[in-house]
Write a protein that holds these residues in place. Structure first.
Motif, PDB file in Angstrom:
ATOM      1  N   GLY A   1       0.699  -0.984  -0.213  1.00 39.04           N
ATOM      2  CA  GLY A   1      -0.241  -0.011  -0.241  1.00 39.04           C
ATOM      3  C   GLY A   1       0.938   1.609   0.061  1.00 39.04           C
ATOM      4  O   GLY A   1       1.204   1.586   1.384  1.00 39.04           O
ATOM      5  N   PHE A   2       0.630   1.950  -1.007  1.00 33.30           N
ATOM      6  CA  PHE A   2       1.683   2.467  -1.078  1.00 33.30           C
ATOM      7  C   PHE A   2       1.794   3.928  -1.308  1.00 33.30           C
ATOM      8  O   PHE A   2       1.043   4.527  -2.504  1.00 33.30           O
ATOM      9  N   GLY A   3       0.976   4.572  -0.216  1.00 36.45           N
ATOM     10  CA  GLY A   3       0.049   5.744  -0.207  1.00 36.45           C
ATOM     11  C   GLY A   3       0.916   6.764   0.710  1.00 36.45           C
ATOM     12  O   GLY A   3       2.317   6.858   0.923  1.00 36.45           O
ATOM     13  N   ALA A   4      -0.215   7.928   1.823  1.00 42.35           N
ATOM     14  CA  ALA A   4       0.577   8.451   2.589  1.00 42.35           C
ATOM     15  C   ALA A   4       1.743   8.297   3.369  1.00 42.35           C
ATOM     16  O   ALA A   4       2.838   8.626   3.594  1.00 42.35           O
TER      17      ALA A   4
ATOM     18  N   ARG B   1       4.153  14.672  -0.223  1.00 39.80           N
ATOM     19  CA  ARG B   1       3.706  15.328  -1.394  1.00 39.80           C
ATOM     20  C   ARG B   1       2.563  15.141  -1.444  1.00 39.80           C
ATOM     21  O   ARG B   1       1.542  14.061   0.270  1.00 39.80           O
ATOM     22  N   THR B   2       1.578  16.086  -0.971  1.00 38.41           N
ATOM     23  CA  THR B   2      -0.040  16.389  -0.523  1.00 38.41           C
ATOM     24  C   THR B   2      -0.691  17.158  -1.940  1.00 38.41           C
ATOM     25  O   THR B   2      -0.517  17.429  -2.393  1.00 38.41           O
ATOM     26  N   CYS B   3      -1.650  17.090  -1.455  1.00 40.44           N
ATOM     27  CA  CYS B   3      -3.122  17.744  -2.334  1.00 40.44           C
ATOM     28  C   CYS B   3      -4.084  18.137  -1.570  1.00 40.44           C
ATOM     29  O   CYS B   3      -4.041  18.124  -0.730  1.00 40.44           O
ATOM     30  N   VAL B   4      -3.888  19.825  -1.800  1.00 48.73           N
ATOM     31  CA  VAL B   4      -4.600  21.118  -0.778  1.00 48.73           C
ATOM     32  C   VAL B   4      -6.386  20.808  -1.089  1.00 48.73           C
ATOM     33  O   VAL B   4      -6.454  21.328  -1.888  1.00 48.73           O
ATOM     34  N   TYR B   5      -6.974  20.709   0.223  1.00 49.52           N
ATOM     35  CA  TYR B   5      -8.246  20.777   0.036  1.00 49.52           C
ATOM     36  C   TYR B   5      -8.730  22.462   0.985  1.00 49.52           C
ATOM     37  O   TYR B   5      -8.599  21.998   1.806  1.00 49.52           O
ATOM     38  N   PRO B   6     -10.111  22.944   0.106  1.00 55.67           N
ATOM     39  CA  PRO B   6     -10.705  24.157   1.353  1.00 55.67           C
ATOM     40  C   PRO B   6     -11.001  23.331   2.607  1.00 55.67           C
ATOM     41  O   PRO B   6     -11.403  22.079   1.934  1.00 55.67           O
TER      42      PRO B   6
ATOM     43  N   LEU C   1     -11.751  13.273   1.023  1.00 53.59           N
ATOM     44  CA  LEU C   1     -12.573  11.497   1.654  1.00 53.59           C
ATOM     45  C   LEU C   1     -12.745  10.738   0.800  1.00 53.59           C
ATOM     46  O   LEU C   1     -12.248   9.697   0.264  1.00 53.59           O
ATOM     47  N   ASP C   2     -13.783  11.542  -0.146  1.00 52.67           N
ATOM     48  CA  ASP C   2     -14.008  10.734  -1.218  1.00 52.67           C
ATOM     49  C   ASP C   2     -12.881   9.839  -2.332  1.00 52.67           C
ATOM     50  O   ASP C   2     -12.346   8.641  -2.789  1.00 52.67           O
ATOM     51  N   ASP C   3     -11.730  11.190  -2.800  1.00 52.34           N
ATOM     52  CA  ASP C   3     -10.247  10.868  -3.639  1.00 52.34           C
ATOM     53  C   ASP C   3      -9.853   9.584  -2.897  1.00 52.34           C
ATOM     54  O   ASP C   3      -9.218   8.765  -3.278  1.00 52.34           O
ATOM     55  N   LEU C   4      -9.524   9.784  -1.067  1.00 54.28           N
ATOM     56  CA  LEU C   4      -8.569   8.570  -0.639  1.00 54.28           C
ATOM     57  C   LEU C   4      -9.010   7.327  -0.733  1.00 54.28           C
ATOM     58  O   LEU C   4      -8.770   6.846  -1.008  1.00 54.28           O
ATOM     59  N   ARG C   5     -10.846   7.356  -0.371  1.00 54.39           N
ATOM     60  CA  ARG C   5     -11.737   6.417  -0.311  1.00 54.39           C
ATOM     61  C   ARG C   5     -11.637   5.572  -1.643  1.00 54.39           C
ATOM     62  O   ARG C   5     -11.592   4.367  -1.963  1.00 54.39           O
ATOM     63  N   ASN C   6     -11.234   5.994  -2.942  1.00 50.44           N
ATOM     64  CA  ASN C   6     -11.429   6.020  -4.242  1.00 50.44           C
ATOM     65  C   ASN C   6      -9.586   5.484  -4.794  1.00 50.44           C
ATOM     66  O   ASN C   6      -9.504   5.425  -6.066  1.00 50.44           O
ATOM     67  N   GLY C   7      -8.806   5.506  -4.007  1.00 45.74           N
ATOM     68  CA  GLY C   7      -7.048   5.455  -4.759  1.00 45.74           C
ATOM     69  C   GLY C   7      -7.131   6.955  -5.696  1.00 45.74           C
ATOM     70  O   GLY C   7      -5.989   6.343  -6.344  1.00 45.74           O
ATOM     71  N   ARG C   8      -7.814   7.886  -5.176  1.00 47.16           N
ATOM     72  CA  ARG C   8      -7.132   8.316  -6.246  1.00 47.16           C
ATOM     73  C   ARG C   8      -6.232   9.613  -6.154  1.00 47.16           C
ATOM     74  O   ARG C   8      -6.088  10.611  -6.546  1.00 47.16           O
ATOM     75  N   LEU C   9      -5.171   9.545  -4.386  1.00 49.02           N
ATOM     76  CA  LEU C   9      -4.088  10.394  -4.273  1.00 49.02           C
ATOM     77  C   LEU C   9      -2.676   9.386  -4.322  1.00 49.02           C
ATOM     78  O   LEU C   9      -3.234   8.578  -4.339  1.00 49.02           O
ATOM     79  N   ASN C  10      -2.146   9.963  -4.526  1.00 45.85           N
ATOM     80  CA  ASN C  10      -0.953   9.801  -4.279  1.00 45.85           C
ATOM     81  C   ASN C  10      -0.179  10.849  -3.256  1.00 45.85           C
ATOM     82  O   ASN C  10       0.177  11.287  -3.618  1.00 45.85           O
ATOM     83  N   GLY C  11       0.673  10.049  -2.071  1.00 45.57           N
ATOM     84  CA  GLY C  11       0.584  11.336  -1.527  1.00 45.57           C
ATOM     85  C   GLY C  11      -0.173  11.043  -0.345  1.00 45.57           C
ATOM     86  O   GLY C  11      -1.468  10.195   0.171  1.00 45.57           O
TER      87      GLY C  11
END
Length: 327
Positions: A169-172, A298-303, A311-321
């Protein structure tokens, strides 16, 4: 103050306005600068973890500036940047607290689970569980260190001193601990879900010796493997990938059921371990080591108001970092 609140399990967070809370004795109040979004937040919101405080402000990778202190707290802490992690309070009197194992405390409080967390403009925390951070650092970059980094560090310590380390699992968490491993002159073997070539490419960018899918075998037997993905089926695969005497560490707070497996997989003095929470000593160690190792997140910023999207992007594997919310 503004906050994103979980009012019902399985439902989207709701934006609300709340009055500011004054810190009690031993507490501090922060102006939140950034709060990373952790897979544990998903487990709370989706109901995988039982009996959260409701209504609840999630979030436990908090970076903020102290704006008020309660009785007994040094006034000099006002104006300092601190980080608040998952473990928010321990009893100090149970067997585990007295045995230097406060991560196993019988009566703990957890930030963003049993007490309100950092998906907000302000948060109250115990002063003893808030750690000084670099005042010149980027709060967005620092936020993932407060859980992904801390749990990754505790998992790596449990994995032992082996040279070849597998990360499932290569995430955060994995992208932080991969950098620590490289700094320690270890070899990283990265395992991703099938088809996730972006995560494999990311792992190679971070100097992984090998990157492939979780249903592949590494080119060398591993000394240890850490499973960050909440997938119980990875346990027998990881055991198969480690050498005799090797270790497999389950780094998540929640995992799907581990399937039945032949005893032969654990025979040969292979060890299967879990990691539960963290200690304040883990935090002190890791924050120092992360600075010495030059860890970059590596981050992706959200307001703040887009917490549900994060949360949805994390749930569906759309993030690297790591996803990070900013008020």
């Amino acid at each position: 103050m503004r906050a994103m609140v979980l009012e019902e399990i399985g439902k989207p967070l709701v934006a609300v306005e709340r009055p500011l809370s004054d810190p009690l004795a031993g507490q501090i109040r922060l102006r939140v600068e950034a709060c990373a979004v952790c897979r544990t937040d998903l487990h709370v919101v989706d109901g995988d973890l039982p009996q959260p405080k409701l209504p609840l402000v999630p979030g436990h990778e908090i970076v903020g500036v102290v704006e008020a202190v309660g009785a007994g707290v040094d006034q000099a802490r006002i104006g300092r940047r601190v980080g608040v992690p998952w473990l928010g309070h321990t009893c100090g009197t149970c067997f585990y607290c007295r045995s230097e194992a406060e991560n196993l405390c019988d009566a703990p409080l957890f930030t963003g689970y049993t007490r309100d967390g950092g998906f907000a403009t302000n948060v109250v925390a115990d002063a003893d569980y808030a750690f000084d951070l670099d005042p010149a650092g980027d709060p967005v970059a620092l936020a993932p260190l407060l859980c992904a980094g801390l749990i990754g560090w505790r998992s790596l310590k449990r994995a032992g001193e082996g040279r070849r380390i597998g990360l499932y699992g290569f995430g955060a968490a994995a992208h932080i601990i991969a950098q620590i491993c490289t700094w320690q002159e270890r070899e990283v073997y990265a395992f991703t879900r099938p088809g996730d070539t972006a995560a494999q490419r990311f792992a190679r960018e971070l100097s992984a010796a090998w990157a492939g899918t979780s249903d592949e075998s590494p080119p060398e037997l591993l000394d240890a493997a850490i499973i960050f993905a909440p997938v119980g089926a990875l346990v027998p695969r990881a055991l198969q990938a480690v050498r005799k005497g090797g270790r497999v560490v389950c780094g998540g707070i929640h995992m799907s059921d581990i399937p039945a497996m032949p005893y032969q997989l654990i025979w040969g003095e292979r060890e299967l371990l879990s990691v539960a929470n963290l200690t304040r000593q883990d935090a002190r160690e890791f924050l120092e080591i992360a600075a010495r190792a030059g860890v970059h997140t590596r981050t992706c910023v959200y307001p703040l108001e887009e917490a549900n999207a994060a949360l949805d992007d994390l749930r569906n594997g759309r993030l690297n970092g790591a996803a990070v919310l900013m008020p």
